[in-house]
Design a protein around this motif. Structure first.
Motif, mmCIF file in Angstrom:
data_model
loop_
_atom_site.group_PDB
_atom_site.id
_atom_site.type_symbol
_atom_site.label_atom_id
_atom_site.label_comp_id
_atom_site.label_asym_id
_atom_site.label_seq_id
_atom_site.Cartn_x
_atom_site.Cartn_y
_atom_site.Cartn_z
ATOM 1 N N GLU A 175 -22.265 -12.681 4.093
ATOM 2 C CA GLU A 175 -22.050 -13.528 2.926
ATOM 3 C C GLU A 175 -22.319 -12.742 1.642
ATOM 4 O OE1 GLU A 175 -20.878 -16.618 2.873
ATOM 5 O OE2 GLU A 175 -20.682 -16.592 5.062
ATOM 6 N N GLY A 176 -21.513 -12.999 0.624
ATOM 7 C CA GLY A 176 -21.760 -12.412 -0.679
ATOM 8 C C GLY A 176 -21.448 -10.939 -0.806
ATOM 9 N N LEU A 177 -20.700 -10.391 0.136
ATOM 10 C CA LEU A 177 -20.398 -8.963 0.077
ATOM 11 C C LEU A 177 -19.294 -8.678 -0.932
ATOM 12 C CD1 LEU A 177 -20.373 -7.940 3.863
ATOM 13 C CD2 LEU A 177 -22.287 -7.948 2.254
ATOM 14 N N VAL A 178 -19.460 -7.573 -1.656
ATOM 15 C CA VAL A 178 -18.421 -7.055 -2.541
ATOM 16 C C VAL A 178 -18.043 -5.683 -2.001
ATOM 17 C CG1 VAL A 178 -17.789 -6.407 -4.892
ATOM 18 C CG2 VAL A 178 -19.458 -8.226 -4.511
ATOM 19 N N THR A 179 -16.815 -5.535 -1.529
ATOM 20 C CA THR A 179 -16.399 -4.263 -0.941
ATOM 21 C C THR A 179 -15.559 -3.464 -1.925
ATOM 22 O OG1 THR A 179 -14.539 -5.423 0.117
ATOM 23 C CG2 THR A 179 -16.496 -5.016 1.461
ATOM 24 N N SER A 180 -15.507 -2.187 -1.684
ATOM 25 C CA SER A 180 -14.775 -1.305 -2.597
ATOM 26 C C SER A 180 -13.291 -1.660 -2.608
ATOM 27 C CB SER A 180 -14.950 0.157 -2.181
ATOM 28 O OG SER A 180 -14.218 1.011 -3.036
ATOM 29 N N PRO A 181 -12.672 -1.709 -3.796
ATOM 30 C CA PRO A 181 -11.237 -1.979 -3.869
ATOM 31 C C PRO A 181 -10.388 -0.729 -3.658
ATOM 32 C CG PRO A 181 -12.124 -1.813 -6.071
ATOM 33 C CD PRO A 181 -13.287 -1.667 -5.134
ATOM 34 N N ALA A 182 -11.042 0.436 -3.542
ATOM 35 C CA ALA A 182 -10.281 1.688 -3.454
ATOM 36 C C ALA A 182 -11.010 2.714 -2.610
ATOM 37 C CB ALA A 182 -10.038 2.252 -4.856
ATOM 38 N N ASP A 183 -10.239 3.621 -2.031
ATOM 39 C CA ASP A 183 -10.790 4.826 -1.407
ATOM 40 C C ASP A 183 -11.115 5.830 -2.503
ATOM 41 O OD1 ASP A 183 -9.741 3.463 0.855
ATOM 42 O OD2 ASP A 183 -9.476 5.355 1.904
ATOM 43 N N GLY A 184 -12.045 6.723 -2.231
ATOM 44 C CA GLY A 184 -12.339 7.788 -3.192
ATOM 45 C C GLY A 184 -13.819 7.966 -3.403
ATOM 46 N N LEU A 185 -14.169 8.590 -4.524
ATOM 47 C CA LEU A 185 -15.557 8.867 -4.862
ATOM 48 C C LEU A 185 -16.005 8.002 -6.030
ATOM 49 C CD1 LEU A 185 -15.749 12.775 -4.721
ATOM 50 C CD2 LEU A 185 -16.561 11.163 -3.001
ATOM 51 N N VAL A 186 -17.225 7.501 -5.955
ATOM 52 C CA VAL A 186 -17.803 6.796 -7.091
ATOM 53 C C VAL A 186 -18.042 7.824 -8.200
ATOM 54 C CG1 VAL A 186 -19.731 5.430 -7.949
ATOM 55 C CG2 VAL A 186 -18.901 5.086 -5.613
ATOM 56 N N SER A 187 -17.344 7.667 -9.304
ATOM 57 C CA SER A 187 -17.449 8.654 -10.389
ATOM 58 C C SER A 187 -18.364 8.191 -11.513
ATOM 59 C CB SER A 187 -16.054 8.959 -10.959
ATOM 60 O OG SER A 187 -15.424 7.782 -11.440
ATOM 61 N N LEU A 188 -18.493 6.880 -11.692
ATOM 62 C CA LEU A 188 -19.334 6.341 -12.755
ATOM 63 C C LEU A 188 -19.947 5.026 -12.321
ATOM 64 C CD1 LEU A 188 -16.992 6.816 -15.869
ATOM 65 C CD2 LEU A 188 -19.116 8.069 -15.465
ATOM 66 N N ILE A 189 -21.201 4.816 -12.703
ATOM 67 C CA ILE A 189 -21.846 3.513 -12.604
ATOM 68 C C ILE A 189 -22.577 3.317 -13.915
ATOM 69 C CG2 ILE A 189 -23.552 2.070 -11.432
ATOM 70 C CD1 ILE A 189 -23.065 3.637 -8.890
ATOM 71 N N GLU A 190 -22.140 2.333 -14.724
ATOM 72 C CA GLU A 190 -22.731 2.174 -16.039
ATOM 73 C C GLU A 190 -22.415 0.792 -16.595
ATOM 74 O OE1 GLU A 190 -20.929 5.174 -18.399
ATOM 75 O OE2 GLU A 190 -18.924 4.335 -18.250
ATOM 76 N N PRO A 191 -23.217 0.330 -17.545
ATOM 77 C CA PRO A 191 -22.890 -0.932 -18.224
ATOM 78 C C PRO A 191 -21.727 -0.714 -19.179
ATOM 79 C CG PRO A 191 -24.878 0.026 -19.163
ATOM 80 C CD PRO A 191 -24.522 0.866 -17.973
ATOM 81 N N ALA A 192 -20.780 -1.627 -19.194
ATOM 82 C CA ALA A 192 -19.613 -1.512 -20.070
ATOM 83 C C ALA A 192 -19.041 -2.894 -20.338
ATOM 84 C CB ALA A 192 -18.550 -0.613 -19.444
ATOM 85 N N VAL A 193 -18.498 -3.065 -21.528
ATOM 86 C CA VAL A 193 -17.837 -4.322 -21.867
ATOM 87 C C VAL A 193 -16.477 -4.351 -21.166
ATOM 88 C CG1 VAL A 193 -16.871 -5.731 -23.725
ATOM 89 C CG2 VAL A 193 -18.987 -4.438 -24.095
ATOM 90 N N PRO A 194 -16.183 -5.388 -20.406
ATOM 91 C CA PRO A 194 -14.885 -5.461 -19.708
ATOM 92 C C PRO A 194 -13.732 -5.488 -20.707
ATOM 93 C CG PRO A 194 -16.421 -7.114 -18.878
ATOM 94 C CD PRO A 194 -17.021 -6.570 -20.133
ATOM 95 N N PRO A 195 -12.543 -5.022 -20.295
ATOM 96 C CA PRO A 195 -11.371 -5.127 -21.170
ATOM 97 C C PRO A 195 -11.183 -6.565 -21.646
ATOM 98 C CG PRO A 195 -10.865 -3.778 -19.260
ATOM 99 C CD PRO A 195 -12.217 -4.375 -19.015
ATOM 100 N N ALA A 196 -10.857 -6.712 -22.935
ATOM 101 C CA ALA A 196 -10.763 -8.046 -23.533
ATOM 102 C C ALA A 196 -9.762 -8.935 -22.817
ATOM 103 C CB ALA A 196 -10.398 -7.911 -25.009
#
Length: 231
Positions: A64-85
């Protein structure tokens, strides 16, 4: 029992793949008419094209409550950011997990959670290297918002890269997606940003390898990260 050839070498293709493989194969035949070495180069590129559009079967994790990766590849960034408007997720920074897809990764994109597509928003832009932080703001992109049954919303943004020239989103607003269900593809080399809801921390680290639909990147409501960026 031995492993079947179809499970190791012959991979299912995304529907965008056959036409490109056919083009590469036709060019290869022409190259062989001119020079064998050029033909071998074309053959190698044709094989690469075939594997670029591969669409392997994935085994989805249970829970329950799992969020899985939407893509294959490498995690390049993890940071706080304002989502596109255009996503309508507000102006407060959310945790953004960016997954960079090289030209050798599977490029089929999958829904990180089950839910209804409430937004599909395309925006033209530049074609900077998808590994750059500013690619999230300046590059061509297509974003979707998925809303779960409890109202939780997650934004996923497909971002074109340096050589990517085509973002394909195969869902429209109102569509109901299962977690891990395919929703699009980008060709050739790109990045996906996932905006996690407030109060949900990533359970992955920068540099970690992702498999779309299989790797758990977060658990909804779990606010403590499993890994730090320094680990």
């Amino acid at each position: 029992m031995g492993v079947k050839l179809s499970e190791t070498v012959i991979k299912p293709l995304h529907r965008e793949g056959p036409k490109f493989v056919a083009i590469f194969a036709a060019v290869t035949l022409l190259l062989f008419l001119f020079e064998a070495e050029l033909g071998l180069l074309g053959l190698g590129l044709t094989v690469w094209c075939y594997y670029f559009f591969r669409d392997p079967v994935r085994t989805l994790p249970e829970g329950e409550g799992l969020v899985t990766s939407p893509a294959d590849g490498l995690v390049s960034l993890i940071e706080p950011a304002v989502p596109p408007a255009e996503l309508g997720l507000g102006t407060a920074p959310l945790t953004r997990v960016s997954v960079f897809m090289s030209v050798f990764d599977v490029h089929v994109n999958r829904a990180p959670i089950a839910g209804r597509v409430t937004t599909v928003a395309y925006r033209p832009g530049k074609f900077l290297s998808a590994e750059l932080d500013k690619a999230s703001e300046e590059n061509e992109r297509n974003g979707i918002v998925l809303e779960a049954g409890d109202g939780t919303r997650i934004g996923v943004v497909q971002i074109a890269g340096l050589v990517a020239r085509r973002i394909l989103c195969e869902v429209s607003e109102g569509a109901e997606l299962r977690r891990g269900e395919r929703f699009g593809i980008i060709r050739f080399g790109s990045r996906l940003d996932t905006y996690l809801p407030e109060g949900t921390a990533p359970q992955v680290a920068v540099g970690q390898t992702m498999l779309a639909g299989e790797t758990v990147i977060a658990r909804l409501g779990v606010a403590e990260p499993l890994l730090s960026r320094d680990e």
